[in-house]
Motif scaffolding. Structure first.
Motif, mmCIF file in Angstrom:
data_model
loop_
_atom_site.group_PDB
_atom_site.id
_atom_site.type_symbol
_atom_site.label_atom_id
_atom_site.label_comp_id
_atom_site.label_asym_id
_atom_site.label_seq_id
_atom_site.Cartn_x
_atom_site.Cartn_y
_atom_site.Cartn_z
ATOM 1 N N ALA A 19 -19.267 -14.687 -0.153
ATOM 2 C CA ALA A 19 -19.655 -13.743 -1.209
ATOM 3 C C ALA A 19 -18.858 -13.926 -2.491
ATOM 4 O O ALA A 19 -19.066 -13.193 -3.464
ATOM 5 N N ALA A 20 -17.938 -14.903 -2.493
ATOM 6 C CA ALA A 20 -17.115 -15.184 -3.673
ATOM 7 C C ALA A 20 -16.354 -13.954 -4.139
ATOM 8 O O ALA A 20 -16.409 -13.537 -5.305
ATOM 9 N N THR A 21 -15.625 -13.352 -3.195
ATOM 10 C CA THR A 21 -14.832 -12.173 -3.513
ATOM 11 C C THR A 21 -13.588 -12.192 -2.641
ATOM 12 O O THR A 21 -13.335 -13.153 -1.904
ATOM 13 N N SER A 22 -12.802 -11.127 -2.688
ATOM 14 C CA SER A 22 -11.562 -11.070 -1.906
ATOM 15 C C SER A 22 -11.806 -10.441 -0.541
ATOM 16 O O SER A 22 -12.751 -9.668 -0.349
ATOM 17 N N ALA A 23 -10.910 -10.781 0.400
ATOM 18 C CA ALA A 23 -11.018 -10.208 1.741
ATOM 19 C C ALA A 23 -10.814 -8.697 1.701
ATOM 20 O O ALA A 23 -11.428 -7.954 2.472
ATOM 21 N N SER A 24 -9.951 -8.223 0.807
ATOM 22 C CA SER A 24 -9.711 -6.780 0.719
ATOM 23 C C SER A 24 -10.958 -6.036 0.243
ATOM 24 O O SER A 24 -11.249 -4.924 0.695
ATOM 25 N N THR A 25 -11.718 -6.666 -0.670
ATOM 26 C CA THR A 25 -12.965 -6.060 -1.129
ATOM 27 C C THR A 25 -13.977 -5.999 0.008
ATOM 28 O O THR A 25 -14.659 -4.976 0.216
ATOM 29 N N VAL A 26 -14.085 -7.088 0.762
ATOM 30 C CA VAL A 26 -14.988 -7.101 1.914
ATOM 31 C C VAL A 26 -14.569 -6.024 2.913
ATOM 32 O O VAL A 26 -15.405 -5.269 3.437
ATOM 33 N N GLY A 27 -13.267 -5.923 3.184
ATOM 34 C CA GLY A 27 -12.786 -4.921 4.133
ATOM 35 C C GLY A 27 -13.126 -3.516 3.691
ATOM 36 O O GLY A 27 -13.528 -2.670 4.510
ATOM 37 N N ALA A 28 -13.006 -3.245 2.397
ATOM 38 C CA ALA A 28 -13.325 -1.910 1.881
ATOM 39 C C ALA A 28 -14.797 -1.585 2.057
ATOM 40 O O ALA A 28 -15.168 -0.454 2.374
ATOM 41 N N VAL A 29 -15.659 -2.586 1.841
ATOM 42 C CA VAL A 29 -17.098 -2.369 2.017
ATOM 43 C C VAL A 29 -17.424 -2.108 3.482
ATOM 44 O O VAL A 29 -18.169 -1.178 3.830
ATOM 45 N N LEU A 30 -16.847 -2.909 4.372
ATOM 46 C CA LEU A 30 -17.184 -2.805 5.792
ATOM 47 C C LEU A 30 -16.594 -1.568 6.457
ATOM 48 O O LEU A 30 -17.156 -1.074 7.436
ATOM 49 N N ASN A 31 -15.500 -1.044 5.919
ATOM 50 C CA ASN A 31 -14.952 0.168 6.525
ATOM 51 C C ASN A 31 -15.343 1.438 5.776
ATOM 52 O O ASN A 31 -14.869 2.537 6.094
ATOM 53 N N GLY A 32 -16.207 1.283 4.758
ATOM 54 C CA GLY A 32 -16.771 2.448 4.082
ATOM 55 C C GLY A 32 -15.905 3.072 3.018
ATOM 56 O O GLY A 32 -16.192 4.185 2.566
ATOM 57 N N THR A 33 -14.853 2.381 2.561
ATOM 58 C CA THR A 33 -13.975 2.963 1.540
ATOM 59 C C THR A 33 -14.181 2.322 0.166
ATOM 60 O O THR A 33 -13.345 2.467 -0.725
ATOM 61 N N TRP A 34 -15.286 1.611 0.006
ATOM 62 C CA TRP A 34 -15.511 0.860 -1.233
ATOM 63 C C TRP A 34 -15.635 1.748 -2.469
ATOM 64 O O TRP A 34 -15.244 1.352 -3.572
ATOM 65 N N GLU A 35 -16.155 2.962 -2.313
ATOM 66 C CA GLU A 35 -16.295 3.845 -3.477
ATOM 67 C C GLU A 35 -14.923 4.246 -4.012
ATOM 68 O O GLU A 35 -14.722 4.347 -5.234
ATOM 69 N N LYS A 36 -13.986 4.484 -3.100
ATOM 70 C CA LYS A 36 -12.632 4.840 -3.532
ATOM 71 C C LYS A 36 -11.978 3.690 -4.285
ATOM 72 O O LYS A 36 -11.115 3.906 -5.140
ATOM 73 N N ARG A 37 -12.404 2.475 -3.960
ATOM 74 C CA ARG A 37 -11.875 1.283 -4.629
ATOM 75 C C ARG A 37 -12.622 0.975 -5.922
ATOM 76 O O ARG A 37 -12.367 -0.018 -6.585
ATOM 77 N N ARG A 38 -13.595 1.831 -6.253
ATOM 78 C CA ARG A 38 -14.420 1.667 -7.455
ATOM 79 C C ARG A 38 -15.204 0.357 -7.444
ATOM 80 O O ARG A 38 -15.420 -0.283 -8.470
ATOM 81 N N ILE A 39 -15.640 -0.016 -6.268
ATOM 82 C CA ILE A 39 -16.541 -1.164 -6.111
ATOM 83 C C ILE A 39 -17.961 -0.666 -6.340
ATOM 84 O O ILE A 39 -18.341 0.399 -5.855
ATOM 85 N N SER A 40 -18.761 -1.404 -7.086
ATOM 86 C CA SER A 40 -20.108 -0.944 -7.417
ATOM 87 C C SER A 40 -21.011 -0.937 -6.195
ATOM 88 O O SER A 40 -20.812 -1.682 -5.229
ATOM 89 N N GLN A 41 -22.039 -0.088 -6.266
ATOM 90 C CA GLN A 41 -23.031 -0.026 -5.181
ATOM 91 C C GLN A 41 -23.710 -1.372 -5.004
ATOM 92 O O GLN A 41 -23.927 -1.836 -3.873
ATOM 93 N N ALA A 42 -24.039 -2.031 -6.111
ATOM 94 C CA ALA A 42 -24.719 -3.321 -6.036
ATOM 95 C C ALA A 42 -23.844 -4.353 -5.328
ATOM 96 O O ALA A 42 -24.319 -5.146 -4.508
ATOM 97 N N ARG A 43 -22.538 -4.362 -5.660
ATOM 98 C CA ARG A 43 -21.630 -5.318 -5.040
ATOM 99 C C ARG A 43 -21.453 -5.025 -3.553
ATOM 100 O O ARG A 43 -21.446 -5.934 -2.717
ATOM 101 N N ALA A 44 -21.347 -3.748 -3.222
ATOM 102 C CA ALA A 44 -21.199 -3.363 -1.810
ATOM 103 C C ALA A 44 -22.428 -3.758 -1.006
ATOM 104 O O ALA A 44 -22.311 -4.276 0.117
ATOM 105 N N THR A 45 -23.617 -3.530 -1.576
ATOM 106 C CA THR A 45 -24.858 -3.885 -0.885
ATOM 107 C C THR A 45 -24.957 -5.388 -0.661
ATOM 108 O O THR A 45 -25.377 -5.856 0.402
ATOM 109 N N GLU A 46 -24.541 -6.175 -1.671
ATOM 110 C CA GLU A 46 -24.584 -7.624 -1.553
ATOM 111 C C GLU A 46 -23.620 -8.125 -0.474
ATOM 112 O O GLU A 46 -23.958 -9.002 0.334
ATOM 113 N N ILE A 47 -22.426 -7.563 -0.433
ATOM 114 C CA ILE A 47 -21.449 -7.970 0.585
ATOM 115 C C ILE A 47 -21.952 -7.612 1.984
ATOM 116 O O ILE A 47 -21.831 -8.404 2.926
ATOM 117 N N GLN A 48 -22.561 -6.423 2.113
ATOM 118 C CA GLN A 48 -23.099 -6.034 3.420
ATOM 119 C C GLN A 48 -24.237 -6.957 3.839
ATOM 120 O O GLN A 48 -24.366 -7.314 5.011
#
Length: 341
Positions: A19-48
């Motif tokens: 996904a050309a991103t960091s492991a911490s970003t992927v971890g935040a998406v997969l454990n459901g804390t991506w919003e707290k990290r201010r990761i966009s919905q579009a980015r979270a959906t793409e990583i999922q």
């Protein structure tokens, strides 16, 4: 080129590389804390999406140690503006709240891609279970949920990957067709008039079972269904209206009887009747698979199959209350014939 992982367990580092991103970003998406990290919905959906494509399976034992239960239970439905599906949604919400669960319900318009995208978003909220009501691809949804460790159940339409609770469509159609044939015979014992089957999709399980019941009732009466009697034009009201207009336009004689495959199709049939100056109570024998009390005003002598929503939802929550994942069997609930004379 896509990497072939074979039997290797996919990790968040593999997903991050794809996904050309960091492991911490992927971890935040997969454990459901991506919003707290201010990761966009579009980015979270793409990583999922990437995680799903790579067959990522979370370590559920570790996940259970680091998060509490969400108490959220979700359902997708194909339509809201239909008495049958709105009744299911209303009962589902009532029973969920009675158990201290928070119900999350979304309409997916019989669109397979929208169904899957919606379920992925529901999973981001850490829902504890997904109920697929009338889903176009329940097995595809079950696979997505299984990769996240979330169980699914099917309602209205069955699947092979999860337990299903549906109406006994065959029995309901058989009984309604028998009643329509009896009414035709009562009008004229020598009549060979045909019943037209209107609405539904040939690939749809419920339509196939209703057609099977329709045909078997005909055969039991010593008659054979012809291809010209089957007008499986889809469920949309405008499609039912169009197929009847095409068949019986230019002053051609109307059918003696109609088996309408849903109240959604019934709307189109009623519009066609009005434009053709026909009255179902006097010009034809009339039946509809599904029930709406207001239909009796348009067709006073209509025969209807009322699906037992209360019992279906009751069985559904018996499975949920057990807090287990039942085997992927199919439970068929007998519908109720409502005959108005």
């Amino acid at each position: 080129m896509p990497q072939d992982f074979g039997e290797k367990n996919v990790t968040i580092y593999d997903i991050a590389a794809r996904a050309a991103t960091s492991a911490s970003t992927v971890g935040a998406v997969l454990n459901g804390t991506w919003e707290k990290r201010r990761i966009s919905q579009a980015r979270a959906t793409e990583i999922q999406r990437v995680a799903d494509e790579m067959g990522y399976t979370p370590n559920m034992q570790a996940r259970g140690l680091r998060r509490e239960r969400s108490r959220i239970i979700s359902m997708i439905v194909p339509l809201y503006d239909n008495r049958y599906f709105s009744s299911i949604a209303q009962l589902f919400e009532r029973e969920a709240r009675a158990r201290g669960l928070f119900p999350m319900i979304s309409c997916t318009a019989r669109d397979a891609d929208l169904e899957k995208a919606t379920v992925r978003q529901m999973l981001d909220y850490q829902v504890e279970r997904v109920i697929c009501t009338g889903a176009t691809d329940p097995d595809g949804i079950a696979e997505i949920c299984a990769r996240r460790g979330v169980p699914t159940l099917n309602l209205d339409l069955p699947g092979r990957q999860a337990a299903s609770v549906i109406s006994d469509n065959f029995r309901g159609a058989y009984e309604m067709t028998t009643e329509l044939l009896n009414r035709l015979t009562a009008h004229d014992p020598r009549s060979e008039a045909e019943i037209l089957f209107v609405g539904g999709r040939p690939a749809d399980h419920n339509t196939r079972e209703r057609l099977r019941g329709f045909m078997e009732a005909y055969q039991h009466g010593g008659r054979v269904v012809s291809d010209t009697q089957i007008l499986t034009c889809g469920y949309a009201a405008e499609k039912a209206e169009a197929v009847l207009t095409e068949r019986f336009g230019d002053g051609r004689d109307p059918p003696a009887a109609l088996f309408v495959n849903s109240t959604i199709s019934l709307e189109g049939v009623i519009r066609w009747l009005r434009k053709s100056n026909l009255h179902p109570s006097s010009d034809m024998v009339f039946g509809c698979f599904d029930w709406d009390q207001f239909a009796t005003f348009a067709a006073p002598d209509i025969v209807m199959v009322r699906q037992n929503v209360d019992r279906m939802v009751e069985i559904l929550f018996e499975m949920i209350d057990a807090e287990t994942t039942p085997a992927p069997n199919c439970i068929e609930v007998p519908p109720i014939i409502v005959s108005v004379d």
